[in-house]
Design a protein around this motif. Sequence first.
Motif, mmCIF file in Angstrom:
data_model
loop_
_atom_site.group_PDB
_atom_site.id
_atom_site.type_symbol
_atom_site.label_atom_id
_atom_site.label_comp_id
_atom_site.label_asym_id
_atom_site.label_seq_id
_atom_site.Cartn_x
_atom_site.Cartn_y
_atom_site.Cartn_z
ATOM 1 N N THR A 85 0.827 -1.195 0.000
ATOM 2 C CA THR A 85 0.000 0.000 0.000
ATOM 3 C C THR A 85 0.866 1.251 0.000
ATOM 4 N N ALA A 86 0.202 2.385 0.069
ATOM 5 C CA ALA A 86 0.904 3.667 0.169
ATOM 6 C C ALA A 86 0.803 4.205 1.594
ATOM 7 N N ARG A 87 0.772 3.289 2.570
ATOM 8 C CA ARG A 87 0.716 3.695 3.971
ATOM 9 C C ARG A 87 1.658 2.813 4.781
ATOM 10 N N ALA A 88 2.140 3.350 5.879
ATOM 11 C CA ALA A 88 3.110 2.630 6.708
ATOM 12 C C ALA A 88 2.400 1.871 7.827
ATOM 13 N N GLY A 89 1.578 0.904 7.486
ATOM 14 C CA GLY A 89 0.885 0.121 8.494
ATOM 15 C C GLY A 89 -0.140 0.945 9.254
ATOM 16 N N PHE A 90 -0.551 0.438 10.419
ATOM 17 C CA PHE A 90 -1.554 1.111 11.246
ATOM 18 C C PHE A 90 -0.893 1.664 12.497
ATOM 19 N N SER A 91 -1.287 2.871 12.864
ATOM 20 C CA SER A 91 -0.691 3.556 14.009
ATOM 21 C C SER A 91 -1.646 3.560 15.190
ATOM 22 N N ALA A 92 -1.102 3.347 16.379
ATOM 23 C CA ALA A 92 -1.920 3.363 17.604
ATOM 24 C C ALA A 92 -2.507 4.742 17.858
ATOM 25 N N ASN A 117 12.449 -11.727 11.532
ATOM 26 C CA ASN A 117 11.476 -12.085 12.556
ATOM 27 C C ASN A 117 10.530 -10.940 12.886
ATOM 28 N N LEU A 118 10.981 -9.712 12.690
ATOM 29 C CA LEU A 118 10.175 -8.568 13.071
ATOM 30 C C LEU A 118 9.492 -7.903 11.895
ATOM 31 N N GLY A 119 10.208 -7.771 10.797
ATOM 32 C CA GLY A 119 9.602 -7.174 9.611
ATOM 33 C C GLY A 119 9.211 -5.730 9.829
ATOM 34 N N SER A 120 8.156 -5.299 9.129
ATOM 35 C CA SER A 120 7.692 -3.918 9.228
ATOM 36 C C SER A 120 6.206 -3.909 8.898
ATOM 37 N N GLY A 121 5.589 -2.740 8.998
ATOM 38 C CA GLY A 121 4.171 -2.648 8.686
ATOM 39 C C GLY A 121 3.318 -3.335 9.735
ATOM 40 N N THR A 122 2.178 -3.865 9.321
ATOM 41 C CA THR A 122 1.232 -4.520 10.218
ATOM 42 C C THR A 122 0.951 -5.927 9.716
ATOM 43 N N MET A 123 0.981 -6.885 10.622
ATOM 44 C CA MET A 123 0.727 -8.271 10.256
ATOM 45 C C MET A 123 -0.466 -8.813 11.034
ATOM 46 N N VAL A 124 -1.302 -9.593 10.355
ATOM 47 C CA VAL A 124 -2.385 -10.347 10.986
ATOM 48 C C VAL A 124 -2.054 -11.817 10.794
ATOM 49 N N TYR A 125 -2.133 -12.588 11.865
ATOM 50 C CA TYR A 125 -1.713 -13.984 11.753
ATOM 51 C C TYR A 125 -2.758 -14.926 12.327
ATOM 52 N N SER A 126 -2.900 -16.068 11.665
ATOM 53 C CA SER A 126 -3.812 -17.097 12.141
ATOM 54 C C SER A 126 -3.055 -18.259 12.742
ATOM 55 N N ASN A 127 -1.775 -18.394 12.404
ATOM 56 C CA ASN A 127 -0.979 -19.466 12.992
ATOM 57 C C ASN A 127 -0.276 -18.940 14.228
ATOM 58 N N ARG A 128 0.569 -19.762 14.848
ATOM 59 C CA ARG A 128 1.264 -19.365 16.067
ATOM 60 C C ARG A 128 2.480 -18.529 15.689
ATOM 61 N N TYR A 129 2.279 -17.234 15.534
ATOM 62 C CA TYR A 129 3.383 -16.335 15.158
ATOM 63 C C TYR A 129 4.491 -16.408 16.192
ATOM 64 N N GLY A 130 4.142 -16.216 17.427
ATOM 65 C CA GLY A 130 5.125 -16.325 18.493
ATOM 66 C C GLY A 130 4.511 -17.121 19.610
ATOM 67 N N GLY A 131 5.228 -18.087 20.177
ATOM 68 C CA GLY A 131 4.627 -18.928 21.196
ATOM 69 C C GLY A 131 5.591 -19.288 22.299
ATOM 70 N N ILE A 132 5.030 -19.620 23.465
ATOM 71 C CA ILE A 132 5.804 -20.067 24.610
ATOM 72 C C ILE A 132 5.746 -21.582 24.656
ATOM 73 N N ARG A 133 6.876 -22.206 24.860
ATOM 74 C CA ARG A 133 6.941 -23.666 24.923
ATOM 75 C C ARG A 133 8.066 -24.075 25.862
ATOM 76 N N ALA A 134 8.137 -25.372 26.149
ATOM 77 C CA ALA A 134 9.213 -25.898 26.980
ATOM 78 C C ALA A 134 10.548 -25.799 26.248
ATOM 79 N N MET A 135 11.596 -25.563 26.996
ATOM 80 C CA MET A 135 12.927 -25.491 26.395
ATOM 81 C C MET A 135 13.438 -26.900 26.092
ATOM 82 N N THR A 136 14.173 -27.040 24.998
ATOM 83 C CA THR A 136 14.781 -28.312 24.629
ATOM 84 C C THR A 136 16.295 -28.171 24.631
ATOM 85 N N MET A 137 16.981 -29.276 24.486
ATOM 86 C CA MET A 137 18.447 -29.252 24.445
ATOM 87 C C MET A 137 18.952 -28.363 23.309
ATOM 88 N N ASN A 138 18.228 -28.372 22.194
ATOM 89 C CA ASN A 138 18.664 -27.584 21.041
ATOM 90 C C ASN A 138 18.586 -26.078 21.288
#
Length: 449
Positions: free
Chosen positions: A209-216, A290-311
């Motif tokens: 678009t010709a706009r820089a995402g949505f502003s609060a 990981n951060l990008g720019s603009g505004t994103m709408v997501y239906s999947n798990r964009y960022g999530g908390i989980r148990a830590m693994t060895m990796n």
Amino acid sequence: MEQEHPREHPNVTEYRDRVETIREVFSYLKQFRGTTFVVRIDNTVLDDPLFAVVVKDLSLLHEAGIRVALVPSAKERIDEVLRRYEVPYTVINGVRVTSEEAIPFIKMAAFDVSNRVMTMLSANGMTAVIGNWVRARGIGVIEGVDYQSAGLVESVRVDTVRKVLDDGVVPIFPCIGWSSVGTPYNISSNELAVVVATSLAAEKLIFLTARAGFSAEAFAVPETIPIAPGGGLANFSLPDLDAFFAANPGREADLELLQRARRACAGGVERVHILDGRSEGVILKETFSNLGSGTMVYSNRYGGIRAMTMNDISDVLRMMRPLVDRGILLPRTESQLEGILQDFIVFEVDDSVHACAALHEFPEKVGEIAGIAVDEHFLHLGVGPKLVDYLCERARRRGLSSVFVLTTQTADWFQKLGFIEADPAALPEKKRLSYNLQRKSRIFVKSLS
């Protein structure tokens, strides 16, 4: 804690940033190769001098094995042609209403824009084709208004389009659809982009678009929605988006793209991005960061908390190091983390770890929250409080009566989260015996009852 990392030599910091960027790019290359991106391009962006750079970036995506489908908007071009040939039209509820006699002019303008895009793609080594893959029907008469040649998308010839994509060709969708008897209709490119993306099960739908995402600043923003540095609304989950709509009634026109984004995500598209197409490299930043720019709408798990693994241990140690250097966290070794692996949780974005925290339990039915570290680039997302809330809920489920923290530099932060200062007598026996008097950590407790 959610504080800035220590000041380091500029060359060291720059080197680390470059290494992280390279890691991100390789991670996303692996993730997105073979997926489909649908890109809707605003007419204003097409006329911008930097559009040639956008096309080069699309070429890079194509070369990386990402299948690209384009939906160019022709609104301004159609308006221009209709005015030039003195063809009358009106706009009702955001829809251009013209007679059937205007359709040849609308088609001319729409295909003119699509041809222009195809020419630029060809100049960058991409083969493209403009097709009549869209079935449409007339809007008809609604509340006494006859929308005449304006139409709605009924379906997309998915098998044909997929074959085009499989052949390495970029399909271009002009904003024209045809009925089952061959009647052409002028359709919304925004609607078309959503239907194409959902029909193709696209990984991403991108609105340039010709706009820089949505502003609060321009909207009422519920407290649950994070605000990025600078005041931008960087990302919405679908529940967040519903809350945002509820907080901003009567703003349908301003929120049209977010409404479209919600429909696309509800239809199976994992992420919708609303970007400023006039910003150089914006598509690459959004795809390979990981951060990008603009505004994103997501239906999947964009960022999530989980148990830590060895990796995850190497990433966690890397995040902790600046905080250890500043004296905020105690140093930990790889073997120590392996021994208490089950106590830790991490926050990940697209399989990359960007925060961690731990809950250590004691026989007195109390827990210690420790080892909180957050990547400085993710502080604005409120990750730290989310980790603490998550661990408090875990402690509550396990029957603990309270949690405590030891801190030297982040007392205000914990007080804001509801922790109350206490003395060493509030600590469980094992922790009290090992309490480091020289470190002079302050003790904060939060009741879970």
